[in-house]
Design an enzyme around this catalytic site. Structure first.
Site, PDB file in Angstrom:
ATOM      1  N   ALA A 218       0.849  -1.193   0.000  1.00 41.70           N
ATOM      2  CA  ALA A 218       0.000   0.000   0.000  1.00 41.70           C
ATOM      3  C   ALA A 218       0.884   1.243   0.000  1.00 41.70           C
ATOM      4  O   ALA A 218       2.038   1.187   0.436  1.00 41.70           O
ATOM      5  CB  ALA A 218      -0.892  -0.017   1.236  1.00 41.70           C
TER       6      ALA A 218
ATOM      7  N   GLY B 222       0.428  -5.196   0.866  1.00 39.95           N
ATOM      8  CA  GLY B 222      -0.615  -5.189  -0.152  1.00 39.95           C
ATOM      9  C   GLY B 222      -0.149  -5.787  -1.460  1.00 39.95           C
ATOM     10  O   GLY B 222      -0.950  -6.316  -2.234  1.00 39.95           O
TER      11      GLY B 222
ATOM     12  N   GLU C 136      -0.673  -9.280  -1.155  1.00 32.91           N
ATOM     13  CA  GLU C 136      -2.123  -9.534  -1.150  1.00 32.91           C
ATOM     14  C   GLU C 136      -2.704  -9.493  -2.564  1.00 32.91           C
ATOM     15  O   GLU C 136      -3.633 -10.238  -2.873  1.00 32.91           O
ATOM     16  CB  GLU C 136      -2.810  -8.514  -0.225  1.00 32.91           C
ATOM     17  CG  GLU C 136      -2.476  -8.821   1.237  1.00 32.91           C
ATOM     18  CD  GLU C 136      -2.879  -7.732   2.216  1.00 32.91           C
ATOM     19  OE1 GLU C 136      -2.460  -6.573   1.993  1.00 32.91           O
ATOM     20  OE2 GLU C 136      -3.592  -8.036   3.174  1.00 32.91           O
TER      21      GLU C 136
ATOM     22  N   GLU D 128       3.684  -5.248   7.606  1.00 35.06           N
ATOM     23  CA  GLU D 128       2.779  -4.267   8.213  1.00 35.06           C
ATOM     24  C   GLU D 128       3.052  -4.046   9.696  1.00 35.06           C
ATOM     25  O   GLU D 128       2.909  -2.930  10.196  1.00 35.06           O
ATOM     26  CB  GLU D 128       1.313  -4.708   8.017  1.00 35.06           C
ATOM     27  CG  GLU D 128       0.781  -4.479   6.614  1.00 35.06           C
ATOM     28  CD  GLU D 128       1.052  -5.637   5.660  1.00 35.06           C
ATOM     29  OE1 GLU D 128       1.908  -6.495   5.981  1.00 35.06           O
ATOM     30  OE2 GLU D 128       0.426  -5.694   4.594  1.00 35.06           O
TER      31      GLU D 128
HETATM   32  C1  3H9 Z   1       0.311  -2.387   3.427  1.00 38.03           C
HETATM   33  O1  3H9 Z   1       0.597  -2.861   2.363  1.00 38.03           O
HETATM   34  C2  3H9 Z   1      -1.047  -2.493   4.026  1.00 38.03           C
HETATM   35  C3  3H9 Z   1      -1.946  -3.455   3.333  1.00 38.03           C
HETATM   36  O2  3H9 Z   1      -1.824  -4.741   3.912  1.00 38.03           O
HETATM   37  C4  3H9 Z   1      -3.371  -3.071   3.471  1.00 38.03           C
HETATM   38  C5  3H9 Z   1      -3.794  -1.759   2.931  1.00 38.03           C
HETATM   39  C6  3H9 Z   1      -5.247  -1.526   2.992  1.00 38.03           C
HETATM   40  N1  3H9 Z   1       4.599   3.511   0.062  1.00 38.03           N
HETATM   41  O3  3H9 Z   1      13.182   1.860   0.960  1.00 38.03           O
HETATM   42  P1  3H9 Z   1      13.661   2.559  -0.247  1.00 38.03           P
HETATM   43  C7  3H9 Z   1       9.424   5.053  -0.788  1.00 38.03           C
HETATM   44  S1  3H9 Z   1       1.422  -1.517   4.329  1.00 38.03           S
HETATM   45  C8  3H9 Z   1       5.066   4.733  -0.254  1.00 38.03           C
HETATM   46  O4  3H9 Z   1      14.756   3.540  -0.106  1.00 38.03           O
HETATM   47  P2  3H9 Z   1      14.718   0.133  -1.370  1.00 38.03           P
HETATM   48  C9  3H9 Z   1      10.496   5.384   0.239  1.00 38.03           C
HETATM   49  O5  3H9 Z   1      10.000   6.261   1.216  1.00 38.03           O
HETATM   50  C10 3H9 Z   1       2.849  -1.414   3.292  1.00 38.03           C
HETATM   51  N2  3H9 Z   1       6.391   5.003  -0.415  1.00 38.03           N
HETATM   52  O6  3H9 Z   1      13.997   1.541  -1.444  1.00 38.03           O
HETATM   53  C11 3H9 Z   1      11.562   6.003  -0.637  1.00 38.03           C
HETATM   54  O7  3H9 Z   1      11.153   7.327  -0.915  1.00 38.03           O
HETATM   55  P3  3H9 Z   1      12.258   8.490  -1.091  1.00 38.03           P
HETATM   56  C12 3H9 Z   1       3.628  -2.642   3.343  1.00 38.03           C
HETATM   57  C13 3H9 Z   1       7.235   3.991  -0.266  1.00 38.03           C
HETATM   58  O8  3H9 Z   1      14.896  -0.266  -2.778  1.00 38.03           O
HETATM   59  C14 3H9 Z   1      11.452   5.214  -1.921  1.00 38.03           C
HETATM   60  O9  3H9 Z   1      10.141   4.640  -1.922  1.00 38.03           O
HETATM   61  N3  3H9 Z   1       4.852  -2.452   2.640  1.00 38.03           N
HETATM   62  C15 3H9 Z   1       6.809   2.702   0.067  1.00 38.03           C
HETATM   63  O10 3H9 Z   1      15.860   0.192  -0.429  1.00 38.03           O
HETATM   64  C16 3H9 Z   1      12.470   4.098  -2.037  1.00 38.03           C
HETATM   65  O11 3H9 Z   1      12.381   3.281  -0.876  1.00 38.03           O
HETATM   66  C17 3H9 Z   1       5.990  -2.050   3.244  1.00 38.03           C
HETATM   67  O12 3H9 Z   1       6.018  -1.823   4.417  1.00 38.03           O
HETATM   68  C18 3H9 Z   1       5.422   2.476   0.216  1.00 38.03           C
HETATM   69  N4  3H9 Z   1       4.919   1.249   0.509  1.00 38.03           N
HETATM   70  O13 3H9 Z   1      13.646  -0.840  -0.693  1.00 38.03           O
HETATM   71  C19 3H9 Z   1       7.192  -1.928   2.358  1.00 38.03           C
HETATM   72  N5  3H9 Z   1       7.898   1.894   0.170  1.00 38.03           N
HETATM   73  O14 3H9 Z   1      13.079   8.064  -2.251  1.00 38.03           O
HETATM   74  C20 3H9 Z   1       7.989  -0.708   2.681  1.00 38.03           C
HETATM   75  C21 3H9 Z   1       8.967   2.668  -0.106  1.00 38.03           C
HETATM   76  O15 3H9 Z   1      11.437   9.710  -1.321  1.00 38.03           O
HETATM   77  N6  3H9 Z   1       9.077  -0.511   1.771  1.00 38.03           N
HETATM   78  N7  3H9 Z   1       8.567   3.921  -0.368  1.00 38.03           N
HETATM   79  O16 3H9 Z   1      13.017   8.489   0.196  1.00 38.03           O
HETATM   80  C22 3H9 Z   1      10.234  -1.198   1.824  1.00 38.03           C
HETATM   81  O17 3H9 Z   1      10.414  -2.056   2.655  1.00 38.03           O
HETATM   82  C23 3H9 Z   1      11.304  -0.842   0.845  1.00 38.03           C
HETATM   83  O18 3H9 Z   1      11.012   0.431   0.347  1.00 38.03           O
HETATM   84  C24 3H9 Z   1      11.462  -1.806  -0.346  1.00 38.03           C
HETATM   85  C25 3H9 Z   1      12.456  -1.178  -1.355  1.00 38.03           C
HETATM   86  C26 3H9 Z   1      11.996  -3.137   0.161  1.00 38.03           C
HETATM   87  C27 3H9 Z   1      10.127  -2.010  -1.058  1.00 38.03           C
END
Ligand code: 3H9
Length: 695
Positions: free
Chosen positions: A65, A104, A107, A127
């Site tokens: 998400a 998500g 999902e 999450e």
């Molecule tokens: C969810 O899914 C809830 C659902 O179950 C239900 C919903 C109803 N959204 O980490 P990075 C940005 S909860 C928005 O440096 P990497 C991050 O801030 C979600 N922005 O890259 C950064 O921005 P900036 C569950 C996001 O390659 C840029 O992207 N998912 C999101 O080292 C690059 O990120 C998570 O918790 C996001 N979801 O790692 C996953 N994710 O460049 C969270 C990242 O402006 N994310 N950004 O600073 C991660 O773990 C890592 O970002 C990922 C990539 C492994 C994906």
């Protein structure tokens, strides 16, 4: 496809409709993507494609998400409905996953009827790290595919699974090599050939209710989560998959998810998530190229030096460690070998041979002539450090960086002993240096920008979180620590016991209270700091006389078997023999009793008030740098986001009122921070100073 076109591609490849999500950098499932996916499924239903393939563009499938939308009113189509819309398609839908499929994103894959992963894909529900649970059907669909145990593990821990593990537990159907689009296409054609039917996970029977697994998960996570609520809610949601119909289970999951969305824990953890990324983004380092970094010299092989050397070796760097004689060098090598052995045991390292082959020890500084960086970790004494730096200045090559690991001392004074102050910087590691995530990068008056940029690059290599700090006694973390420790000592003088304070601080969410921490670190450390500061101490400051007396008695904490606690191994029980020393110090002072909340509030107020001074003086660039420092170096609970967020959420005006009341009896200690006063007068918060930080 209207507004979604730039985030979406809908292609036909023969009978296959290929739906590509392209929302860089992580293909987050924001509104435009959800709308686009919904419309893509409608289009697939309407045209003559026989099967659909969902793939992600770029480095990964879907990052989950869109976290920047959290805390704002949700806008339809909601993600759970998008997953169900995919699942309800009347023709088969395949998801081809590469890289992470998180939250998500996972999902969406579970909403598809068939799942393929290419090697290197990872499936996770992170999450809980955001104070949430999966909220788009994950808690209901995953246990229907895998049973409850794997679902409990992945959803409570937040740790992702490899593609191989996902296949083994039945989360996915196939693993392939290579390009996800090509592999997915070939799988889709296979499925068509086999006349594979639509296969809805939501239509599968309830998973078996494994009471033992639920009881074990609750027992484990009540302990491990230390005040964090989301893992326990994830267990409730998975249990609903066993006991409710699919539709009711989805509603229950949504209810739990939306409840968590309203909690301060969700706000705290999302604040921490964005701060993790923001902390290293410093405008002054934009476009500055770091210097090359492959060979590190470490001076001093005590606990700290050996820990720093271990951290460098674990990250592929070459290390030359300098000690004063062969015996000390050999001892340092043994400590490092022990650290590496422990890393093997923890599964962090395959074997010690490769890192040890990159380690050399020497007694002559000349061995550092080829090093790109030297990190000094010798005794915390200005004269000793200046001597080391003078020697480094003579042997290090031009352009090499000279760093000190001092935790308090004036780095400008250290830099002045060299002919190259622009190459001098502070790299303040936390003990044990190969384990603790924080690195304070202390920028002195003349430090060159590319030296600072190199320090941040080094932190990345070491997988540490770097925070930029300015020079002052204790920099960001230890300066603030010395003040909230001071508040704890004052509460003791006013009537609280060390054990009440430790209990209250643990109840707040820290792993340890200040007195347990003192026992663990060694009470002689605080003692030496007090001696060092004695000459410059303001006469209005108080000295915890009992603490000095304890050290004089040989009570050094865990290492001597007694301190504030007496120890059988590492387990401590309150050492009541401390009380007479405390009572003597209290003589003549009015006494009061403190509740847990009173203790927590004073402790936190002292922390925040000093932090506000640290920000105002530019020692920390922004409030978020304080939050990150306390989280990664001082055990501040992540689910609270950090002390500055805590202060914002608690309310700055009331906090300032309290400080002013306490100042009536102790005006020296409780001097309100000018920044706090200004923010209150202007009706602003600390978060307003974290310019551009998503809330
Ligand atoms: C969810 O899914 C809830 C659902 O179950 C239900 C919903 C109803 N959204 O980490 P990075 C940005 S909860 C928005 O440096 P990497 C991050 O801030 C979600 N922005 O890259 C950064 O921005 P900036 C569950 C996001 O390659 C840029 O992207 N998912 C999101 O080292 C690059 O990120 C998570 O918790 C996001 N979801 O790692 C996953 N994710 O460049 C969270 C990242 O402006 N994310 N950004 O600073 C991660 O773990 C890592 O970002 C990922 C990539 C492994 C994906």
């Amino acid at each position: 496809m209207s507004q979604a076109t730039d985030k979406f591609r809908y292609h036909r490849d023969g009978a296959v409709a290929i739906i590509t999500i392209a929302n860089p950098p992580v293909n987050a499932l924001g509104l435009a993507v959800r709308q686009g996916l919904w419309q893509a499924i409608d289009r697939f239903e309407a045209d003559d494609a026989e099967i659909a393939l969902i793939v992600g563009d770029g480095a990964l499938f879907l990052g989950g998400a869109d976290i920047t939308e959290f805390g704002k009113p949700p806008v339809e189509p909601f993600l759970p409905d998008v997953c169900t819309h995919i699942e309800n398609a009347s023709k088969p839908v395949v998801a081809a996953v590469h890289g992470p499929a998180l939250g998500g994103g996972c999902e969406i894959a579970l909403g598809a009827h068939y799942r393929l992963a290419v090697t290197g894909a990872r499936f996770g529900f992170p999450e809980v790290n955001l104070g949430l649970i999966p909220g788009a059907g994950g808690t209901q669909r995953m246990p229907r595919l895998t049973g409850v145990r794997p679902a409990l593990e992945i959803m409570c821990s937040g740790a992702p699974l490899t593609a191989e593990k996902a296949l083994e537990i039945g989360l996915i159907d196939r693993i392939a090599e290579g390009d996800p689009r090509e592999a997915g296409l070939s799988y889709a054609l296979d499925l068509l050939k086999q006349n594979a039917p639509v296969r809805r996970t939501g239509a599968l029977p309830n998973p078996a209710h494994d009471a033992e697994a639920f009881a074990a998960a609750r027992a484990t996570w009540e302990k491990k989560a230390r005040g964090q609520v989301a893992p326990l809610k994830a267990i409730d949601a998975v249990e609903a998959a066993c006991t409710m119909s699919f539709d009711d289970g989805i509603r229950e999951e949504r209810r739990l998810f939306l409840d968590l969305m309203e909690t301060p824990q969700r706000a705290g953890m999302i604040h921490a998530f964005f701060n993790d990324r923001k902390v290293s983004k410093l405008p002054e380092l934009k476009d500055v190229t770091p210097r090359p970094m492959a060979h590190v010299g470490v001076i001093g092989g005590g606990t700290m030096g050996a820990g720093i050397a271990t951290a460098c070796l674990l990250s592929g760097l070459t290390v030359t460690l300098i000690e004063r004689d062969d015996a000390a060098a050999e001892k340092a090598r043994q400590t490092i070998t022990g650290n590496l052995d422990a890393a093997v045991k923890r599964g962090k390292l395959k074997d010690t041979a490769a890192p040890l082959s990159r380690l050399s020890t020497a007694t002559d500084y000349a061995a550092l002539s080829g090093a790109d960086l030297a990190i000094e970790a010798v005794f915390e004494d200005m004269a000793v450090k200046q001597e080391v730096f003078a020697k480094l200045d003579t042997v290090m090559k031009p352009g090499a960086i000279l760093a000190t690991n001092t935790s308090y001392l004036d780095i400008n004074a250290i830099a002045q002993t060299t002919s190259r102050p622009a190459d001098v910087i502070g790299l303040h590691f936390f003990s044990p240096a190969h384990v603790m995530k924080l690195l304070e990068v202390v920028v002195a008056d003349q430090t060159a920008r590319d030296v600072t940029a190199t320090a941040f690059a080094l932190a990345k290599t070491l997988q540490k979180t770097a925070v930029k700090a300015g020079v002052c006694d204790g920099f960001i973390g230890n300066r603030i620590l010395s003040v909230y420790r001071g508040a704890a000592d004052r509460m003791i003088l006013d009537g609280a016991t060390p054990w009440e304070i430790d209990d209250a601080i643990r109840a707040f969410g820290l792993p340890m209270g200040p007195f347990e921490m003192g026992d663990l670190a060694g009470l002689d450390i605080g003692y030496m700091t007090r001696k060092r500061k004695a000459a410059t101490r303001d006469p209005r400051d108080i000295v915890p006389t009992w603490a000095d007396e304890m050290v004089d008695l040989g009570w050094l904490g865990q290492k001597s078997g007694q301190g504030y606690y007496t120890y059988e191994g590492r387990k401590g029980t309150p050492n009541m023999a401390v009380m007479p020393l405390i009572e003597a110090a209290r003589a003549g002072r009015p006494q009061q009793s403190f509740t847990k909340q009173d203790i927590q509030r004073r402790y936190m107020a002292a922390m925040v008030n000093e932090a506000a001074k640290v920000v105002d003086e530019g020692i920390a660039a922004r409030p978020l740098d304080v939050d990150v420092t306390l989280l990664y170096g001082y055990g501040f609970p992540r689910w609270r986001g950090g002390p500055m967020l805590w202060a914002d959420m608690t309310g700055l005006p009331a906090l300032l009122d309290d400080i002013r009341i306490w100042a009536e009896t102790d005006p020296y200690f409780w001097q309100p921070a000018p920044l706090l006063e200004r923010l209150v007068a202007e009706g602003r918060n600390f978060a307003d100073l974290n310019e551009g930080t998503p809330k």
